[in-house]
Structures are given as C-alpha cells and as structure tokens.
Design a protein around this motif. Structure first.
Motif, PDB file in Angstrom:
ATOM      1  N   GLN A  41      18.831  -3.421 -30.099  1.00  0.00           N
ATOM      2  CA  GLN A  41      18.647  -4.821 -30.497  1.00  0.00           C
ATOM      3  C   GLN A  41      19.314  -5.109 -31.843  1.00  0.00           C
ATOM      4  O   GLN A  41      19.966  -6.138 -32.024  1.00  0.00           O
ATOM      5  CB  GLN A  41      17.152  -5.145 -30.576  1.00  0.00           C
ATOM      6  CG  GLN A  41      16.890  -6.604 -30.952  1.00  0.00           C
ATOM      7  CD  GLN A  41      15.412  -6.914 -31.088  1.00  0.00           C
ATOM      8  OE1 GLN A  41      14.644  -6.065 -31.573  1.00  0.00           O
ATOM      9  NE2 GLN A  41      14.997  -8.090 -30.671  1.00  0.00           N
ATOM     10  N   VAL A  83      10.196  -4.218 -30.259  1.00  0.00           N
ATOM     11  CA  VAL A  83      11.415  -4.949 -30.623  1.00  0.00           C
ATOM     12  C   VAL A  83      11.025  -6.267 -31.296  1.00  0.00           C
ATOM     13  O   VAL A  83       9.901  -6.750 -31.139  1.00  0.00           O
ATOM     14  CB  VAL A  83      12.306  -5.241 -29.384  1.00  0.00           C
ATOM     15  CG1 VAL A  83      12.824  -3.949 -28.785  1.00  0.00           C
ATOM     16  CG2 VAL A  83      11.555  -6.060 -28.343  1.00  0.00           C
ATOM     17  N   ASP A  86      13.049 -11.877 -29.791  1.00  0.00           N
ATOM     18  CA  ASP A  86      14.455 -12.241 -29.566  1.00  0.00           C
ATOM     19  C   ASP A  86      14.663 -12.445 -28.069  1.00  0.00           C
ATOM     20  O   ASP A  86      14.908 -11.492 -27.333  1.00  0.00           O
ATOM     21  CB  ASP A  86      15.348 -11.115 -30.095  1.00  0.00           C
ATOM     22  CG  ASP A  86      16.831 -11.451 -29.975  1.00  0.00           C
ATOM     23  OD1 ASP A  86      17.153 -12.509 -29.413  1.00  0.00           O
ATOM     24  OD2 ASP A  86      17.654 -10.648 -30.450  1.00  0.00           O
ATOM     25  N   PHE A  89      17.823 -10.949 -26.259  1.00  0.00           N
ATOM     26  CA  PHE A  89      17.788  -9.500 -26.091  1.00  0.00           C
ATOM     27  C   PHE A  89      16.931  -9.131 -24.880  1.00  0.00           C
ATOM     28  O   PHE A  89      17.296  -8.246 -24.087  1.00  0.00           O
ATOM     29  CB  PHE A  89      17.237  -8.799 -27.337  1.00  0.00           C
ATOM     30  CG  PHE A  89      17.058  -7.315 -27.140  1.00  0.00           C
ATOM     31  CD1 PHE A  89      18.147  -6.458 -27.130  1.00  0.00           C
ATOM     32  CD2 PHE A  89      15.788  -6.776 -26.920  1.00  0.00           C
ATOM     33  CE1 PHE A  89      17.984  -5.090 -26.919  1.00  0.00           C
ATOM     34  CE2 PHE A  89      15.616  -5.414 -26.704  1.00  0.00           C
ATOM     35  CZ  PHE A  89      16.723  -4.572 -26.713  1.00  0.00           C
TER      36      PHE A  89
END
Length: 454
Positions: A41, A83, A86, A89
């Motif tokens: 990412q 993560v 986003d 992503f």
C-alpha cells in the motif's frame, strides 16, 4: 522495508486481543503477509513503479505459493486492521484476490463471487473514469495490462457459465435472472471504449505513426501514463472481444492506428504483444487473408523464439503465452496447407516436429476431421452476445456450444472449397501445359466444376 528474503514461518503463535473476530484474523493472516500488504500500500501511495513491479511480479506470487496455494487470500474486511484507510488500494487488492480465485478453483468461482468481481471492476473503472482530473495513481504496465486482460477473461468465463444451463441449481438460475446487467456485453464494451476515448489513444497513435509528438494531442488525461496505457490495452481488449463475438472486420479495424511491427513503449509487455498477434492472425485467417495471417503468426513466433527465456518461469501469464504459442503454430500450419508459401527456416523446422508434421500431412491429404480438430483446439472460446432465455422449458442443453459450432461451420465451408487445391497444385507442378478438360478428367470432375476450383 519489505524483503522477499524474510524468513517464512510455518507455524504461528499469537497472543489474544480479547476480541474473538480479531483473534480469528490474527490466526488467519501470517505476519509476513501483513508486512507485505502494508508495504504494498505504501508503494502504491508513493507511486514507486520500480518497487511495485517487484512486489507485483515476484512477492505476491511467492506469498501465494507459500500461504494460499490451496485457499483464497484473506477477504478485504480481514486486512483492514493492517492497512490505512484507502478505498482504491482495497479495490486493487480485491482484484488480485478474485484473479487468484479464478486461477485456483477448478470448478470456477460461485455465481456470487463472479458478480462481486464484476462490481469490484466497476469500482476501479469508475474511480479512474469519473475523475475530473487525472487520478493520483500509477501502476506497472504489466499490472495494467493484466487488469484489462483479466476483465475480459472474467467476462468470457461468466458468459460461458451463464450460457451452460446444465447442472445449475434453482438458486443460481434465480440469481442470474435477477442480475441481467452483470457482465453484460454492452457494459464491457462501454468500459473499453470509455478508456480509449478518455486517453485519446487513437489520436496519439496516429500522430506517433507520423513521427509527431503524441503529447500534443493527448489532452490532460492522455498525457498521464495510467490513462495512456489503459487506453492502449483497451484497444487490444476490443480486438479480443470482437474476435470472441465473431466480428473479425471490426476486430481488425479497432487496431487501424497500431503498427504491429513498430517497436515502441507499448510493445514492452510480452503478454499484450502475443495476445495482439494471436487475435489479429486468427481474424485474418477467418477473413481468408491467409498471406496476412501467415506473416502475422510468423512475426510473433520468431519473437517468441528469440525471447523464449522470458517465458520459462512458472506464472499465470507465461502459461497463457506458452498455450497461445502452441495454438499459433497449429493455426500457422492450417494457413500453410490452405495457402502454401515459404516461411522462415527456424519456423519450418518446428513445424517438421512430429506433433505438427503429422497434422499437416493429414490436412494436405484433405482429411476434414483433422481440419476440424486443429481449428477446435487452436481457436478462441467464442461467445454469444445474447444471454440465454432462462424461462424456456427443455432448452437445448448444448446451446452454449452454438457460437463455437457456428464459427467451425464458417471455417469448414472455406476448407471444403479449398480441399482440392493441394491436388490441383501437384498436377500443375507436373505439367506446364494441359487442356482444361483433360485436367478435369484427372480430378474426376466436370470441366465446369474444375473451373470453379481454379
């Protein structure tokens, strides 16, 4: 910093968080994978193409082989704790997961998984196409090509799945009836044409071919690498899609601004280049342009011979390239039987190998079954643009095979007209002059029929 050299763990021991759901995630996602996802990412955000290329082409397949050879990658919801927030992503991660699912399951994904994959593609393309200014995203060309390639492959797989009404449960039938627009041919064509238009790729190629500067006509989006490459790959996607639907004239016309033998930025993705030549050559063959088909197949097979070391490693794309190469040798042999001519000696040597020479000899003797067999094993998997009628009782269980049968009939009609040509050529080589009536007698046919064959 992420490294493929990190030690892979075979056994894991995790502490408890107190949250049963989080504990389940902890057990299902190895530390190596969490580390990879975070770094993946980060590189996408930084638009680090060099590092992304390594992560995409090397690290992801390695982790797949190590941890997910017999099971799917974790669901998107499971990786959220590891993560940053986003959405793009997550969409890209899901695209890789669905691709892995298609390649892993022998029976294919469920109808629900197929539809989820479609909606995920919609999210990715809407993000790219609906933006008022170019999106802040750059991906390696190989990945961009495989997004388009996989998009069409999954459409093809869904169309065949939907058309085959045998062994469908009532639940699956209802699911398909309620979602007629999912993987609809018009929506797939719309995506590809939108990417072509957004990138101004046809204008760019036209100027490039005339030794001008493509940036002068590219526009705001077309100057951006992401849009330019997706536009180009979409042209190849349209070539493939029109070929699958049996519209060979339109398939060739789509590429009117692409000069196949001209080296450029676009020819640096081997999978794209070989796919292009395969479908162009096949379209030429079906249009009876055998000399053009032979030239096209010869050019790309010589390219594969020169670069064959690139395709030795085991990967999804390389497996596809090797299969297409075998198909193109078979198609080349068909074209040479129907339209004999000299080809490069190295290709001729390959065609003399037993697997090809036996088939060519049978076709040269006019064995119709061999023509049918060669065509069936080397042609694309054709599609009907019209979905099946689910409400028809006692529908033809073989209806899903009709597009293939139709193209086979078209091809075999041409073969039946050409099957006497090799024999006629052999007589013409023996005699410099001979009355037409006498030659017709040798062929056991009337002068009028013989004249038609000439």
């Amino acid at each position: 910093m992420y490294s493929d050299d990190d030690v892979y763990e075979d056994e894991y021991s995790y502490g408890h968080t107190g949250d049963p759901n989080l504990d389940k995630m902890e057990l299902s996602i190895p530390d190596q994978v969490k580390k990879f996802l975070g770094y993946f990412q980060e590189m996408i955000r930084e638009r680090n193409i060099y590092e992304l290329n390594t992560l995409y082409e090397t690290s992801f397949p390695k982790l797949t082989e190590q941890y997910f050879k017999t099971c799917p990658w974790p669901e998107a919801e499971e990786i959220v704790p590891y993560v940053k927030d986003d959405p793009i992503f997550i969409f890209l991660y899901k695209e890789l997961c669905f691709r892995h699912l298609y390649s892993r399951d022998v029976g294919g994904p469920t109808v629900e998984q197929r539809m989820k994959a479609y909606y995920n593609y919609c999210e990715i393309f809407n993000y790219i196409l609906s933006a008022e200014t170019p999106v802040s995203l750059e991906l390696p060309n190989q990945w961009l090509w495989e997004i388009i390639d996989e998009f069409i492959f999954q459409f093809q797989a869904f169309s065949q799945f939907r058309a085959n009404l045998q062994k469908k449960t009532e639940e699956e039938m209802q699911y398909l009836k309620k979602n007629p627009k999912v993987w609809n041919v018009h929506s797939v064509l719309n995506v590809l044409h939108s990417l072509v238009d957004k990138s101004n790729i046809n204008k760019q190629l036209e100027v490039y071919n005339n030794l001008g500067s493509p940036d002068a006509v590219a526009g705001e989006f077309g100057r951006h690498s992401l849009y330019k490459m997706l536009g180009y790959f979409s042209l190849v996607g349209l070539l493939r899609l029109h070929s699958l639907l049996g519209d060979y004239y339109q398939a060739i016309k789509v590429l009117e601004n692409i000069e196949l033998n001209k080296k450029s930025l676009y020819s640096r993705v081997p999978g794209c280049q070989i796919t292009t030549y395969y479908y162009v050559g096949f379209a030429y063959m079906m249009m009876r342009r055998y000399a053009d088909a032979i030239r096209t197949f010869s050019d790309v097979l010589l390219y594969v011979q020169r670069t064959k070391q690139m395709f030795q490693t085991k990967s999804y794309q390389n497996d596809l390239i090797n299969k297409l190469t075998e198909k193109m040798y078979t198609l080349l042999s068909i074209c040479l039987v129907l339209h004999p001519q000299r080809i490069d000696e190295s290709l001729q040597l390959t065609l003399r190998e037993k697997q090809y020479s036996d088939r060519m000899n049978k076709m040269q003797r006019g064995e119709i079954e061999e023509f049918e067999s060669c065509f069936t094993t080397s042609c694309p998997k054709f599609l009907s643009p019209i979905p099946p009628t689910f409400d028809v009782l006692n529908a033809d269980p073989e209806a899903h095979k009709e597009p293939q049968r139709l193209q086979l009939r078209v091809f075999m009609e041409e073969v039946s007209q050409q099957r006497m040509c090799p024999t006629i050529r052999s007589y013409l080589k023996l005699y410099t002059t001979m009355p037409l009536d006498k030659m017709a007698g040798f062929m056991n046919m009337s002068p009028d029929v013989f004249r038609n064959h000439l």
